[in-house]
Write a protein that holds these residues in place. Structure first.
Motif, PDB file in Angstrom:
ATOM      1  N   LYS A 139       0.807  -1.216   0.000  1.00 48.61           N
ATOM      2  CA  LYS A 139       0.000   0.000   0.000  1.00 48.61           C
ATOM      3  C   LYS A 139       0.840   1.265   0.000  1.00 48.61           C
ATOM      4  O   LYS A 139       1.745   1.403   0.789  1.00 48.61           O
ATOM      5  CB  LYS A 139      -0.933   0.007   1.224  1.00 48.61           C
ATOM      6  N   GLU A 158       1.001   5.461   0.599  1.00 50.77           N
ATOM      7  CA  GLU A 158       0.429   6.344   1.605  1.00 50.77           C
ATOM      8  C   GLU A 158      -0.555   7.309   0.936  1.00 50.77           C
ATOM      9  O   GLU A 158      -0.303   7.845  -0.141  1.00 50.77           O
ATOM     10  CB  GLU A 158       1.526   7.137   2.323  1.00 50.77           C
ATOM     11  N   ARG A 159      -1.682   7.554   1.594  1.00 53.77           N
ATOM     12  CA  ARG A 159      -2.653   8.518   1.085  1.00 53.77           C
ATOM     13  C   ARG A 159      -2.153   9.937   1.304  1.00 53.77           C
ATOM     14  O   ARG A 159      -1.646  10.285   2.365  1.00 53.77           O
ATOM     15  CB  ARG A 159      -3.991   8.331   1.799  1.00 53.77           C
ATOM     16  N   ARG A 213      -8.930   7.655   5.015  1.00 49.16           N
ATOM     17  CA  ARG A 213      -9.003   6.265   4.592  1.00 49.16           C
ATOM     18  C   ARG A 213     -10.366   6.026   3.950  1.00 49.16           C
ATOM     19  O   ARG A 213     -11.384   6.509   4.445  1.00 49.16           O
ATOM     20  CB  ARG A 213      -8.802   5.340   5.791  1.00 49.16           C
ATOM     21  N   ASP A 219      -8.544   2.290  -0.069  1.00 50.41           N
ATOM     22  CA  ASP A 219      -7.460   1.801   0.788  1.00 50.41           C
ATOM     23  C   ASP A 219      -7.709   0.383   1.301  1.00 50.41           C
ATOM     24  O   ASP A 219      -6.756  -0.351   1.560  1.00 50.41           O
ATOM     25  CB  ASP A 219      -7.284   2.733   1.994  1.00 50.41           C
ATOM     26  N   GLU A 220      -8.979   0.038   1.487  1.00 50.43           N
ATOM     27  CA  GLU A 220      -9.333  -1.267   2.051  1.00 50.43           C
ATOM     28  C   GLU A 220     -10.533  -1.835   1.316  1.00 50.43           C
ATOM     29  O   GLU A 220     -11.461  -1.100   0.960  1.00 50.43           O
ATOM     30  CB  GLU A 220      -9.680  -1.156   3.541  1.00 50.43           C
ATOM     31  N   ALA A 222      -4.931  -1.793  -2.554  1.00 49.14           N
ATOM     32  CA  ALA A 222      -5.689  -1.760  -1.298  1.00 49.14           C
ATOM     33  C   ALA A 222      -5.510  -3.053  -0.524  1.00 49.14           C
ATOM     34  O   ALA A 222      -5.375  -4.131  -1.123  1.00 49.14           O
ATOM     35  CB  ALA A 222      -7.173  -1.539  -1.589  1.00 49.14           C
TER      36      ALA A 222
END
Length: 348
Positions: free
Chosen positions: A3, A5-6, A11, A78-79, A119
């Motif tokens: 992943k 980083e945002r 999130r 992200d997930e 993700a």
């Protein structure tokens, strides 16, 4: 490893099956912690009523979609939580081919989406992969005793194949995939007509009907309250490093089904006695999770006792409005084959 980083520090999670029983509680919990949600559900067994309270939340978006078809999401994710499959035997046996495809093709589609977005991915697997277990309690190392041609195989084998897909993607470093083996879960928003033990018994008791117990009732189950299950799912998604193996999530307190029925009788005034019916084919005789791995890796174990969780679930069923008798049932589409009030993403 997987992943990035945002940049904005927020999130965003996609919850497939998010209008279902466990999925809707997961949406609630994620929104409460500040995670934005894309809730995806075909509404074949889920209900938009379960997420209606979230409809106007700025961090919530709903898409009606069957994951057996490719899903395209423009937002950054992200997930990905995959809870998209009917979980009660009457529901998943009603269309066994679709159940199997949901678990295999649907999981493959969501893994592809997770890979595209880099993700993290969590697969909701099941204690059913252990079949009618010959090892008790069931640790994650036990390979199970499943009838691969029986009436429950569409679900059992579908979930086993979904686990294979997840770990193949993980080994190939394509997706940061995690697998939760979920044991019997109960709580508010269970469908009153879904055929699972807790909802069956409570709904029958509130209607003043005899409580249905299959076989002798001496077969055992372990019941985990939904808030505990959701906490375990989030903990597994967030733990680092990736466990690299499935993790049992459930309540290790083992209870005969007949004892559960007696507890419901005690809690519902006017409830009638018990009606014994033949045991369904391949119904497991014992079911209890070994949660040592979850304790060690996630620092997780269930907190809600059955007495408290059962009372809360009964209160929720009892509060279903007589003016809205379908509140706890599976919703049907209208005459045009659509639902109002939310986005529909057509299948390609």
């Amino acid at each position: 490893m997987f992943k990035k980083e945002r940049q904005d520090g927020r999130r965003k999670a996609l919850v497939a099956g998010g209008a279902g029983f466990v999925g809707s509680h997961l949406c609630d919990a994620l929104l409460a912690e500040g995670t934005d949600i894309i809730c995806v559900d075909s509404l074949l067994t889920g209900s938009f009523d379960n997420v209606r309270a979230l409809e106007n939340h700025p961090g919530f978006r709903f898409i009606e979609h069957d994951i057996t078809s490719t899903l395209t999401i423009g937002d950054e994710i992200d997930e990905v939580y995959n809870l998209a499959c009917a979980a009660s035997p009457p529901r998943y046996q009603a269309d066994p081919s679709h159940t199997l495809l949901t678990n295999v093709v649907g999981t493959a589609n969501l893994l592809a989406l997770a890979e595209q977005h880099r993700a993290a991915f969590l697969q909701a697997s099941t204690s059913e992969i252990y079949g009618d277990p010959e090892v008790h309690p069931q640790p994650e190392t036990y390979r199970g005793s499943v009838n691969c041609t029986g009436p429950r195989a569409c679900y059992d084998e579908g979930k086993r194949a979904a686990e294979t897909l997840c770990f193949d993607h993980l080994r190939q470093e394509r997706v940061d995939a995690r697998v939760a083996r979920i044991f019997n879960t109960y709580g508010p928003r269970m469908q009153q007509d879904d055929g699972r033990i807790v909802s069956n018994l409570i709904f029958q008791a509130l209607q003043g009907r005899p409580l249905t117990v299959y076989g002798s009732g001496r077969q055992t189950r372990s019941f985990c309250y939904v808030s505990d299950m959701v906490a375990g799912l989030i903990a597994l998604m967030r733990v680092s490093p990736n466990p690299g193996a499935p993790v049992n999530l459930g309540n290790p307190e083992e209870l005969p089904v007949i004892e559960l029925a007696r507890r419901v009788l005690d809690l519902v005034p006017g409830a009638k006695d018990i009606d014994f019916l033949p045991l369904p084919e391949d119904d497991p005789q014992r079911r209890r999770p070994d949660i040592a791995r979850a304790k060690a890796l996630l620092d997780w174990e269930p907190l809600v006792p059955l007495s408290k969780g059962l009372a809360s679930t009964i209160d929720w069923f009892a509060a279903l409005s007589p003016e809205n008798p379908d509140r706890g049932k599976i919703r049907e589409k209208d005459a045009e084959g659509t639902y109002n009030g939310y986005e529909h993403q057509p299948s390609p």
